[in-house]
Design an enzyme around this catalytic site. Structure first.
Site, PDB file in Angstrom:
ATOM      1  N   TYR A  23      -3.783  -7.557  10.112  1.00  0.00           N
ATOM      2  CA  TYR A  23      -4.496  -6.774   9.117  1.00  0.00           C
ATOM      3  C   TYR A  23      -4.443  -7.475   7.761  1.00  0.00           C
ATOM      4  CZ  TYR A  23      -5.778  -2.839   6.016  1.00  0.00           C
ATOM      5  OH  TYR A  23      -6.346  -2.043   5.050  1.00  0.00           O
ATOM      6  N   SER A  24      -3.273  -7.526   7.136  1.00  0.00           N
ATOM      7  CA  SER A  24      -3.172  -8.059   5.779  1.00  0.00           C
ATOM      8  C   SER A  24      -3.668  -9.497   5.678  1.00  0.00           C
ATOM      9  CB  SER A  24      -1.732  -7.972   5.271  1.00  0.00           C
ATOM     10  OG  SER A  24      -1.311  -6.621   5.198  1.00  0.00           O
TER      11      SER A  24
ATOM     12  N   LYS B  66       4.959   3.244  17.360  1.00  0.00           N
ATOM     13  CA  LYS B  66       5.006   2.238  16.297  1.00  0.00           C
ATOM     14  C   LYS B  66       6.197   2.507  15.396  1.00  0.00           C
ATOM     15  CE  LYS B  66       2.140  -0.220  12.945  1.00  0.00           C
ATOM     16  NZ  LYS B  66       0.760  -0.447  12.478  1.00  0.00           N
TER      17      LYS B  66
ATOM     18  N   PHE C  70      -1.639   8.142   4.470  1.00  0.00           N
ATOM     19  CA  PHE C  70      -2.473   8.714   5.531  1.00  0.00           C
ATOM     20  C   PHE C  70      -3.725   9.404   4.972  1.00  0.00           C
ATOM     21  CE2 PHE C  70       1.199   9.399   8.828  1.00  0.00           C
ATOM     22  CZ  PHE C  70       1.290   8.030   9.010  1.00  0.00           C
TER      23      PHE C  70
ATOM     24  N   ASN D 127       0.837  -1.202   0.000  1.00  0.00           N
ATOM     25  CA  ASN D 127       0.000   0.000   0.000  1.00  0.00           C
ATOM     26  C   ASN D 127       0.868   1.246   0.000  1.00  0.00           C
ATOM     27  OD1 ASN D 127      -0.413   1.927   2.520  1.00  0.00           O
ATOM     28  ND2 ASN D 127       0.210  -0.073   3.339  1.00  0.00           N
TER      29      ASN D 127
ATOM     30  N   ASN E 231       5.019   6.000   3.561  1.00  0.00           N
ATOM     31  CA  ASN E 231       4.285   6.688   2.504  1.00  0.00           C
ATOM     32  C   ASN E 231       4.079   8.174   2.738  1.00  0.00           C
ATOM     33  OD1 ASN E 231       3.900   4.199   1.089  1.00  0.00           O
ATOM     34  ND2 ASN E 231       2.318   3.670   2.579  1.00  0.00           N
ATOM     35  N   THR E 232       4.640   8.706   3.821  1.00  0.00           N
ATOM     36  CA  THR E 232       4.640  10.147   4.066  1.00  0.00           C
ATOM     37  C   THR E 232       6.087  10.604   4.094  1.00  0.00           C
ATOM     38  OG1 THR E 232       2.580  10.094   5.336  1.00  0.00           O
ATOM     39  CG2 THR E 232       4.041  11.974   5.701  1.00  0.00           C
TER      40      THR E 232
ATOM     41  N   SER F 218       5.353   4.906   8.915  1.00  0.00           N
ATOM     42  CA  SER F 218       4.794   4.689   7.585  1.00  0.00           C
ATOM     43  C   SER F 218       5.813   5.129   6.538  1.00  0.00           C
ATOM     44  CB  SER F 218       3.506   5.490   7.403  1.00  0.00           C
ATOM     45  OG  SER F 218       3.098   5.469   6.039  1.00  0.00           O
TER      46      SER F 218
ATOM     47  N   ASN G 241       5.723  -1.798  11.581  1.00  0.00           N
ATOM     48  CA  ASN G 241       4.941  -1.338  10.444  1.00  0.00           C
ATOM     49  C   ASN G 241       5.362  -2.116   9.190  1.00  0.00           C
ATOM     50  OD1 ASN G 241       3.289   0.367   8.782  1.00  0.00           O
ATOM     51  ND2 ASN G 241       3.659   2.066  10.185  1.00  0.00           N
ATOM     52  N   THR G 242       4.914  -1.646   8.028  1.00  0.00           N
ATOM     53  CA  THR G 242       5.268  -2.296   6.764  1.00  0.00           C
ATOM     54  C   THR G 242       6.737  -2.063   6.422  1.00  0.00           C
ATOM     55  OG1 THR G 242       4.582  -0.326   5.535  1.00  0.00           O
ATOM     56  CG2 THR G 242       2.928  -2.058   5.863  1.00  0.00           C
TER      57      THR G 242
END
Length: 350
Positions: A312-313, A212, A111, A107, A178-179, A176, A241-242
């Site tokens: 989750y996944s 986290k 956010f 993903n 992705n930010t 994350s 996290n990922t």
């Protein structure tokens, strides 16, 4: 209806559309009665009583629409978010990919959420007094423009002020991928500044603060984070996290940018958990996340030092009743080994 029957229909849809459809379905379901704590599975972490150790990880219920219903699927707690102070759309679509051959997900949401104010109003309508309803954690983050301009810490302070009254615990998400710039907050100096500000914002409020972190850490990073958790009295550490790493993958989506989760993360996340357990011992509770899909994997994570685990996944591939199956499997494994409680099992690998 068996999940095996409906999974092909869901997989025929775009991954994000299927995700949104599952949220819509849960919103229509009645709220189940509270879970009766199981003497073998219930545990106390950071002053919170959890009816069982299997939780829903952040990322599924980004805006707090169904977290209060997840106990009906067998979860002992649910973590919603990540929520940022201001609403933001996240990254362009498509941004969620199933790697079916690898039982994984990538993903790059970034956010996406409707903001803390809107979520606070929504959560307040269903929230019961702390300790009287389902255990709900709220994961907070920084807006993209704040991290880009160095104002990220102020966004976390806003998150603590806004969301602490509604949460059983708060998770400070600095991991994350992705930010842009977010993971830089894992460095020691930046982390000291962040945790100092967060703890000051909490003040006399008793809401526990969890941190986290990413699995992609060097040994020196692990040592710095562990030391910061002790120095700032973090109530629990979520590992992890990922990952931005890419092990050997078979899916056509393997090269997509973003965070990888699911089965390929199992060994990496377990290794980081063991690293933190070695440094922290029992001083800071650990929560194991990443690639957990079976009772045996959850059991191994707890034996390695996790007081709780999150999923989750794996739900994408195993279906909505996975938490119930894992809890039943944990009890069977504990009975086999003569273990009476989760607390007794935590860190038993030594």
């Amino acid at each position: 209806m068996s999940y095996r029957l409906i999974r092909p229909l869901l997989f025929a849809l775009d991954a994000e559309r299927a995700h949104n459809l599952s949220i819509a379905a849960l919103r229509m379901m009645p709220t189940a009665r509270a879970i009766r704590p199981d003497p073998m599975l219930c545990t106390r972490v950071a002053g919170i009583d959890f009816p069982n150790p299997v939780g829903l990880a952040a990322g599924y219920d980004k805006d707090g629409r169904v977290a209060h219903k997840m106990h009906g699927l067998g979860f002992g707690f649910a973590e919603l978010g990540t929520l940022t102070p201001l609403a933001q759309p996240g990254n362009p679509q498509p941004r969620l990919f199933r790697l079916v051959e690898d039982r994984a997900v990538i993903n790059r949401f970034g956010f996406n959420n409707g903001g803390q104010g809107a979520a606070a109003d929504r959560i307040a309508r269903y929230r019961r007094p702390k300790g009287e309803g389902p255990v709900i954690g709220i994961n907070i983050g920084a807006n993209k423009d704040a991290t880009a301009t160095g104002r990220g810490i102020a966004d976390y302070v806003t998150g603590v002020t806004c969301m602490a009254p509604l949460a059983d615990y708060l998770t400070v998400n600095i991991s994350s991928p992705n930010t842009p710039g977010l993971r830089a907050l894992q460095g020691r100096a930046a982390l000291d500044d962040l945790l100092g500000a967060v703890m000051a914002a909490r003040g006399a409020d008793p809401t526990p603060i969890f941190l986290k972190v990413a699995p992609d850490l060097e040994p020196a990073d692990v040592e710095d984070i562990a030391a910061a958790c002790i120095d700032h009295r973090v109530d629990a550490l979520i590992v992890s996290n990922t990952t931005i790493s890419r092990p050997a993958l078979r899916s056509a989506h393997a090269a997509e940018a973003g965070g990888l989760s699911g089965a390929p993360l199992t060994d990496l996340s377990l290794a980081r958990l063991r690293d933190f357990r070695r440094l922290l011992g029992a001083r800071v509770p650990l929560i194991g996340v990443g690639g957990i899909a079976t009772p045996q994997q959850a059991y191994a994570r707890i034996r390695a030092g996790a007081s709780l685990v999150q999923l989750y996944s794996a739900l994408v591939y195993e279906g909505p009743w996975l938490a119930r199956r894992i809890n039943a499997g944990l009890k069977a494994l504990m009975t086999r080994d003569g273990v009476r409680t989760i607390a007794e099992l935590v860190g038993s690998d030594g």
